[in-house]
Design an enzyme around this catalytic site. Structure first.
Site, PDB file in Angstrom:
ATOM      1  N   SER A   1       1.048  -1.257  -0.177  1.00  0.00           N
ATOM      2  CA  SER A   1      -0.227   0.078  -0.144  1.00  0.00           C
ATOM      3  C   SER A   1       0.437   1.001   0.255  1.00  0.00           C
ATOM      4  O   SER A   1       0.554   2.253  -0.284  1.00  0.00           O
ATOM      5  CB  SER A   1      -0.965  -0.130   1.091  1.00  0.00           C
ATOM      6  OG  SER A   1      -0.182  -0.060   2.412  1.00  0.00           O
TER       7      SER A   1
ATOM      8  N   GLU B   1       4.745   6.354   8.829  1.00  0.00           N
ATOM      9  CA  GLU B   1       4.532   7.313   7.952  1.00  0.00           C
ATOM     10  C   GLU B   1       4.755   8.826   8.212  1.00  0.00           C
ATOM     11  O   GLU B   1       5.446   9.433   7.099  1.00  0.00           O
ATOM     12  CB  GLU B   1       3.071   7.321   7.419  1.00  0.00           C
ATOM     13  CG  GLU B   1       2.450   5.576   6.879  1.00  0.00           C
ATOM     14  CD  GLU B   1       3.491   5.822   5.063  1.00  0.00           C
ATOM     15  OE1 GLU B   1       3.033   6.426   4.354  1.00  0.00           O
ATOM     16  OE2 GLU B   1       3.336   4.568   4.996  1.00  0.00           O
TER      17      GLU B   1
END
Ligand code: DGL
Length: 292
Positions: free
Chosen positions: A30, A177
């Site tokens: 992803s 992230e």
């Protein structure tokens, strides 16, 4: 046509021909997490060509529904097939948990009967028994992976008596992230989720990091774990399993080109991908944009 335009057209043709003669191993995630797996695969099998595709524009997948993860993953697998990959590794637990079975059983016979798609859950569950003496193991993953129950189901196939407890860690991917590896927030959430997991079963002596983002938090996770607990991170496990798979499946192995190359594609900004990607891959990364 001017000489320089002719030259450009010629160079483009050569580029296209080179692209079309490559049959790389596709590695999909992803976002960035799968780079922790690709890194180990390239270390173990350096001679092949690789294409990495990160669907950063639509990450994270961990909180998305089954249907959405399946739809996005299938779309990316098709792109990797179109780019010449005879074999695609879903280096994403969420995609492996929610999309792999459907793709293998429903889609592959139609879109690529001679191609293969493999995931990261089975190789991990196959070997977990080697690392647990107590027969009690823990799994840390995204909401999607945990709620799919893929780990307990797969582990029971290999080790029917094993006791498996899971803990969803929805904040860990955003922490990674956003590069908050060393923050107090990281400590807080890591301690909280590990305490929750161990409170479910204090006999756990092996924990699977069931998300390819988590290796970036490994030293913090270790700080919060008792010394007797083994942590299993997937990069090396998947690389060993792929090595073994290629030895057993010469029909796939023979289709793969060996040009020692790694190309990176992202569905979001290549600039951002290159900055963060190098942390996950451990080396400089130069990506190109892929529009879906
Ligand atoms: N790296 C993915 C995994 O292994 C999760 C990241 C996400 O939520 O998209 O599950």
């Amino acid at each position: 046509m001017s000489l320089s335009r002719k030259r450009k057209a010629f160079l483009f043709l050569i580029f296209e021909m080179q692209m079309s003669t490559k049959s790389p191993i596709g590695v999909f995630d992803s976002g960035y997490g799968g780079l922790t797996v690709l890194k180990e695969i390239v270390k173990a099998l350096p001679s092949y060509d690789y294409i990495y595709l990160g669907d950063n524009a639509r990450a994270p997948y961990g909180t998305r529904s089954f249907d959405t993860v399946y739809e996005y993953t299938l779309q990316c697998v098709k792109h990797l097939f179109d780019m010449g990959c005879p074999l695609v590794i879903l280096a994403c637990n969420t995609a492996s948990a929610k999309a792999l079975r459907n793709i293998q059983q429903k889609d592959l016979p139609v879109i690529g009967p001679d191609k293969r798609v493999l995931g990261v859950i089975r190789p991990t569950t196959e070997i977990v028994g080697k690392y647990s003496k107590s027969g009690h193991v823990g799994v840390l993953g995204t909401n999607g992976t945990v709620s799919s129950e893929s780990y307990p189901i797969e582990i029971k196939k290999f080790y029917p008596d094993m006791i498996v407890q899971q803990e969803a860690c929805p904040m860990w991917v955003p922490i990674v992230e956003n590069h908050e590896f060393e923050s107090d927030g990281a400590d807080y959430y890591i301690r909280k989720n590990i305490d929750n997991l161990l409170a479910k079963d204090n006999k756990i002596d092996a924990i699977i990091l069931g998300c390819t983002h988590y290796p970036l938090l490994i030293h913090k996770i270790r700080e919060h774990l008792p010394d007797n607990i083994t942590l299993l991170s997937q990069g090396e496990i998947v690389a060993n399993s792929l090595t073994d798979y290629l030895q057993r499946h010469s029909e796939i192995q023979n289709k793969l080109s060996k040009g020692n190359s790694v190309e990176f594609f992202t569905t979001d900004s290549p600039e951002n991908f290159d900055k963060a990607g190098s942390l996950f891959f451990g080396k400089e990364v130069r990506s190109k944009h892929l529009g879906l």
